[in-house]
Design an enzyme around this catalytic site. Structure first.
Site, mmCIF file in Angstrom:
data_model
loop_
_atom_site.group_PDB
_atom_site.id
_atom_site.type_symbol
_atom_site.label_atom_id
_atom_site.label_comp_id
_atom_site.label_asym_id
_atom_site.label_seq_id
_atom_site.Cartn_x
_atom_site.Cartn_y
_atom_site.Cartn_z
ATOM 1 N N HIS A 194 11.748 3.101 0.264
ATOM 2 C CA HIS A 194 10.647 2.537 1.048
ATOM 3 C C HIS A 194 9.781 3.648 1.659
ATOM 4 C CE1 HIS A 194 12.764 3.161 4.936
ATOM 5 N NE2 HIS A 194 13.831 3.045 4.173
ATOM 6 N N THR A 195 8.927 3.283 2.602
ATOM 7 C CA THR A 195 7.914 4.218 3.112
ATOM 8 C C THR A 195 8.485 5.523 3.684
ATOM 9 O OG1 THR A 195 6.790 2.216 3.785
ATOM 10 C CG2 THR A 195 5.779 4.283 4.440
#
Lengths: 337, 100
Positions: free
Chosen positions: B27-28
């Site tokens: 994810h980010t």
């Protein structure tokens, strides 16, 4: 020059009948005539097949792995058979592993077709389109699905209608050039990851990914959304690739074109695309130069090649053996402005 | 003009397959960390998954992969400091991005 390895290239091996139906339902007015069976069946071939000869009993070289099209001819032929004969030949045909059957011209399927569909779990779809029209539409859709794709790291912008891809090392300023172009009224197609799909023989269509769309990263700011920031005029979903520009830090040992007579190209998925290597030096406005490249491309496209015209003028002058340098106009009366 | 740099090349290319082991996937936050680590090195760094070969120095690119837990991705390092870069980045993947 940018490297495009086999890793950048992908091609779909198959699509499911479910995927075809989901995409073709509205677009090509496809309607499910049978029960919802065989939707997980896979289509591996972009070509279509009309099983006329198979219906007549000739099954040699029968392309059963293709989508089968029943047009007016097939339906007319079936109508002439007795019910028993019809059931027999359809039973033979459906015993092959057919992905699905499309019936065109709003023809209604015979009960025998629907029985076989259920027995062998082969879905039947109907369409109001003519055979020629539906074949064209489905072929085009399947061609696109099975076309090779290349993912390239770069920024893709529509500049005055010319699709320009900026490539170069990370941090050289591709996204900044794209942003600058958007600010000047041009349209962003994709930033960072651009997917090119081969269309026909000489065309590459580029678009972004579904997740990223028109988001872009500007170093020092982070992630921005070009669409919500600049509005709908600033984006487009896909564009034909027409020029590739590689940005690089000025390198004394590298050669840059001076006349524009020697066109270099880069080959992507077998398609040759004009390629320009653009050195970056302080005081050079890459955005304006990009616009000029786009305009020059358009001029060439419409038949005016400035470099060639200039060369021809020079050759004419050399042939005329008049070596003195003339002013652009010899004498302009009373023009003192 | 391009060939000259190929002759100068003294390093090989490093290719490694890694698996995403943390629950949340790539994810980010881990994407940002990977990009930051990669930016320290001069070598080219690419991540390959499902026919997409993206530049590991671009955060949007890394997030495009949307690599979920259990997915396998191929890392390619190419350049003079490729060994150090590979070591640090592969270690970060194997630690599950320091997450569960």
């Amino acid at each position: 020059m940018i490297k495009i390895s086999s890793k950048n290239i992908s091609r779909k091996e198959s699509i499911t009948v479910k995927f075809l139906y989901a995409n073709a339902k509205e677009r090509f007015k496809l309607e499910l005539l049978s029960k919802e069976v065989g939707f997980e069946k896979e289509i591996h071939d972009q070509n279509l097949h009309r099983p006329g000869l198979a219906l007549a009993g000739f099954f040699e070289l029968f392309s059963h792995d293709r989508v089968q099209i029943f047009g007016n001819t097939e339906m007319k032929y079936l109508s002439q058979l007795t019910i028993a004969k019809r059931a027999e030949i359809l039973s033979k045909l459906f015993a092959y592993n057919i992905p699905c059957v499309l019936i065109t011209n709003n023809n209604k399927p015979y009960d025998e077709i629907l029985e076989m569909s259920e027995k062998y779990k082969i879905p039947i779809f109907g369409s109001t389109h003519s055979t020629t029209k539906l074949s064209y539409l489905i072929s085009d859709f399947l061609d696109d699905q099975f076309a090779p794709r290349a993912s390239i790291h770069g920024s893709f912008v529509d500049v005055y209608g010319a699709g320009m891809l900026f490539v170069g090392n990370s941090g050289i300023g591709k996204s900044e050039v794209a942003l600058d172009l958007v600010e000047r009224g041009h349209r962003l197609v994709a930033d960072d990851v651009v997917i090119f799909t081969k269309k026909g023989e000489g065309i590459l269509m580029g678009s972004g990914t579904e997740l990223v769309k028109h988001f872009m990263e500007i170093r020092g700011i982070g992630i921005i959304d070009v669409r919500s920031m600049f509005g709908i005029r600033a984006i487009r979903f896909q564009k034909r690739l027409e020029v590739v520009i590689e940005l690089e830090i000025w390198d004394d040992t590298s050669e840059y074109t001076r006349t524009g007579l020697d066109d270099s190209t880069i080959t992507i998925l077998g398609v040759e695309i004009p390629y320009i290597k653009l050195p970056i030096i302080p005081g050079k406005n890459i955005t304006v130069i990009s616009e000029v490249i786009a305009l020059n491309y358009l001029l060439k496209h419409y038949g005016y090649d400035a470099a060639k015209i200039f060369q021809n003028k020079l050759t004419t002058k050399l042939k005329a053996k008049r070596s003195e340098v003339d002013r652009v106009i010899d004498y302009f009366e009373h023009d003192f402005e | 003009m391009v060939d000259s740099c190929i002759n100068k090349k003294k390093y090989l290319m490093i290719e490694r397959e890694v698996e995403i082991v943390n629950n949340a996937g790539l994810h980010t936050r881990p994407a940002a960390t990977i990009v930051k680590i990669a930016a320290k090195y001069k070598c080219e760094f690419f991540i390959h998954k499902d026919g997409m070969n993206i530049n590991g120095k671009s955060i949007i690119g890394v997030m495009t992969l949307a690599a979920e837990k259990g997915s396998k991705i191929m890392l390619t390092f190419d350049g003079e400091d490729e060994e150090k870069a590979a070591e640090e980045i592969i270690d970060y993947f194997n630690r599950g991005f320091d997450e569960e």
